[in-house]
Design a protein around this motif. Structure first.
Motif, mmCIF file in Angstrom:
data_model
loop_
_atom_site.group_PDB
_atom_site.id
_atom_site.type_symbol
_atom_site.label_atom_id
_atom_site.label_comp_id
_atom_site.label_asym_id
_atom_site.label_seq_id
_atom_site.Cartn_x
_atom_site.Cartn_y
_atom_site.Cartn_z
ATOM 1 N N PHE A 61 18.302 -9.992 -15.871
ATOM 2 C CA PHE A 61 17.383 -10.730 -16.391
ATOM 3 C C PHE A 61 17.180 -12.232 -16.120
ATOM 4 O O PHE A 61 16.366 -12.585 -15.803
ATOM 5 C CB PHE A 61 17.066 -10.355 -17.946
ATOM 6 C CG PHE A 61 16.392 -8.990 -18.057
ATOM 7 C CD1 PHE A 61 14.873 -8.648 -17.853
ATOM 8 C CD2 PHE A 61 16.919 -7.914 -18.397
ATOM 9 C CE1 PHE A 61 14.314 -7.480 -17.755
ATOM 10 C CE2 PHE A 61 16.272 -6.536 -18.582
ATOM 11 C CZ PHE A 61 15.064 -6.717 -18.334
ATOM 12 N N GLU A 62 18.677 -12.809 -16.379
ATOM 13 C CA GLU A 62 18.525 -14.102 -15.921
ATOM 14 C C GLU A 62 18.277 -14.250 -14.480
ATOM 15 O O GLU A 62 17.519 -15.446 -14.223
ATOM 16 C CB GLU A 62 19.943 -14.564 -16.220
ATOM 17 C CG GLU A 62 20.294 -14.739 -17.827
ATOM 18 C CD GLU A 62 21.904 -14.857 -18.155
ATOM 19 O OE1 GLU A 62 22.424 -14.980 -17.229
ATOM 20 O OE2 GLU A 62 21.858 -15.620 -19.302
ATOM 21 N N ALA A 63 18.647 -13.591 -13.657
ATOM 22 C CA ALA A 63 18.388 -13.756 -12.198
ATOM 23 C C ALA A 63 16.747 -13.698 -11.965
ATOM 24 O O ALA A 63 16.289 -14.220 -11.375
ATOM 25 C CB ALA A 63 19.406 -12.683 -11.505
ATOM 26 N N ILE A 64 16.172 -12.629 -12.660
ATOM 27 C CA ILE A 64 14.829 -12.554 -12.611
ATOM 28 C C ILE A 64 14.044 -13.609 -13.213
ATOM 29 O O ILE A 64 12.995 -14.401 -12.207
ATOM 30 C CB ILE A 64 14.323 -11.432 -13.328
ATOM 31 C CG1 ILE A 64 14.730 -9.923 -12.633
ATOM 32 C CG2 ILE A 64 12.695 -11.320 -13.328
ATOM 33 C CD1 ILE A 64 14.558 -8.573 -13.348
ATOM 34 N N VAL A 65 14.502 -14.099 -14.295
ATOM 35 C CA VAL A 65 13.865 -15.531 -14.826
ATOM 36 C C VAL A 65 14.166 -16.571 -13.749
ATOM 37 O O VAL A 65 13.283 -17.423 -13.740
ATOM 38 C CB VAL A 65 14.454 -15.610 -16.393
ATOM 39 C CG1 VAL A 65 14.052 -16.848 -16.701
ATOM 40 C CG2 VAL A 65 13.690 -14.702 -17.099
ATOM 41 N N ALA A 66 15.249 -16.768 -13.547
ATOM 42 C CA ALA A 66 15.612 -17.936 -12.550
ATOM 43 C C ALA A 66 14.780 -17.944 -11.353
ATOM 44 O O ALA A 66 14.093 -19.017 -10.971
ATOM 45 C CB ALA A 66 16.934 -18.142 -12.049
ATOM 46 N N THR A 67 14.652 -16.760 -10.709
ATOM 47 C CA THR A 67 13.835 -16.699 -9.522
ATOM 48 C C THR A 67 12.333 -16.855 -9.746
ATOM 49 O O THR A 67 11.727 -17.775 -9.048
ATOM 50 C CB THR A 67 13.971 -15.238 -9.011
ATOM 51 O OG1 THR A 67 14.997 -14.695 -8.594
ATOM 52 C CG2 THR A 67 13.140 -15.102 -7.507
ATOM 53 N N LEU A 68 11.768 -16.659 -11.050
ATOM 54 C CA LEU A 68 10.303 -16.845 -11.324
ATOM 55 C C LEU A 68 10.155 -18.210 -11.499
ATOM 56 O O LEU A 68 8.990 -18.964 -11.489
ATOM 57 C CB LEU A 68 10.104 -15.872 -12.404
ATOM 58 C CG LEU A 68 9.861 -14.448 -12.277
ATOM 59 C CD1 LEU A 68 9.629 -13.651 -13.384
ATOM 60 C CD2 LEU A 68 8.725 -14.223 -11.287
ATOM 61 N N GLU A 69 11.178 -18.765 -12.289
ATOM 62 C CA GLU A 69 11.022 -20.370 -12.726
ATOM 63 C C GLU A 69 10.982 -21.159 -11.509
ATOM 64 O O GLU A 69 10.597 -22.220 -11.391
ATOM 65 C CB GLU A 69 12.063 -20.517 -13.539
ATOM 66 C CG GLU A 69 11.971 -19.988 -14.840
ATOM 67 C CD GLU A 69 13.065 -20.286 -16.101
ATOM 68 O OE1 GLU A 69 12.758 -20.442 -17.030
ATOM 69 O OE2 GLU A 69 14.172 -20.726 -15.626
ATOM 70 N N ALA A 70 11.625 -20.958 -10.352
ATOM 71 C CA ALA A 70 11.931 -21.463 -9.112
ATOM 72 C C ALA A 70 10.505 -21.685 -8.401
ATOM 73 O O ALA A 70 10.652 -22.207 -7.075
ATOM 74 C CB ALA A 70 13.010 -20.923 -8.272
#
Length: 92
Positions: A61-70
Motif C-alpha cells: 500500500f505504501e508503494a501504491i500511495v507513493a506512485t499516486l502521490e507522484a
C-alpha cells in the motif's frame, strides 16, 4: 492475457502493467495501468506470521500511495464497462 503471480523477490510496481498479481495468503492484488483490484480475504493473526503479512501489506500500500502521490492525477477515471460479445447458442 493470463494473470501471472508476481515474484516475491521483485518489487511490486503499482500501475506498471496489466498482467501482474501479487498474492498474500488468500488475498490478491491485481496490478493494472489504470486501477489496482483487490480480491479475497486475509487474516492478520496476532503472531509472527500475522506481523509478516501485515508488513507485506503495508509495503504494498505504501508503494501504491507513493506512485499516486507522484503523479498529476485527474479527479476520476471512467468505470470500466464490461463489454459483452454475442455468442452462438450451443443448444439452438
Amino acid at each position: 492475457m493470463p494473470r501471472r503471480k508476481s515474484d516475491p523477490a521483485l518489487p511490486f510496481r503499482p500501475f506498471a502493467e496489466d498482467a501482474g498479481v501479487q498474492t498474500l495468503a488468500g488475498f490478491s492484488i491485481e496490478n493494472g495501468t489504470q486501477r489496482i483490484a483487490l480480491h479475497g480475504s486475509l487474516d492478520l493473526t496476532r503472531d509472527r506470521a500475522g506481523l509478516e503479512r501485515a508488513r507485506t501489506l503495508k509495503s504494498l500500500f505504501e508503494a501504491i500511495v507513493a506512485t499516486l502521490e507522484a503523479e498529476d492525477l485527474p479527479d476520476s477515471i471512467p468505470d470500466e464497462a464490461e463489454t459483452a460479445e454475442p455468442v452462438r447458442n450451443p443448444f439452438a
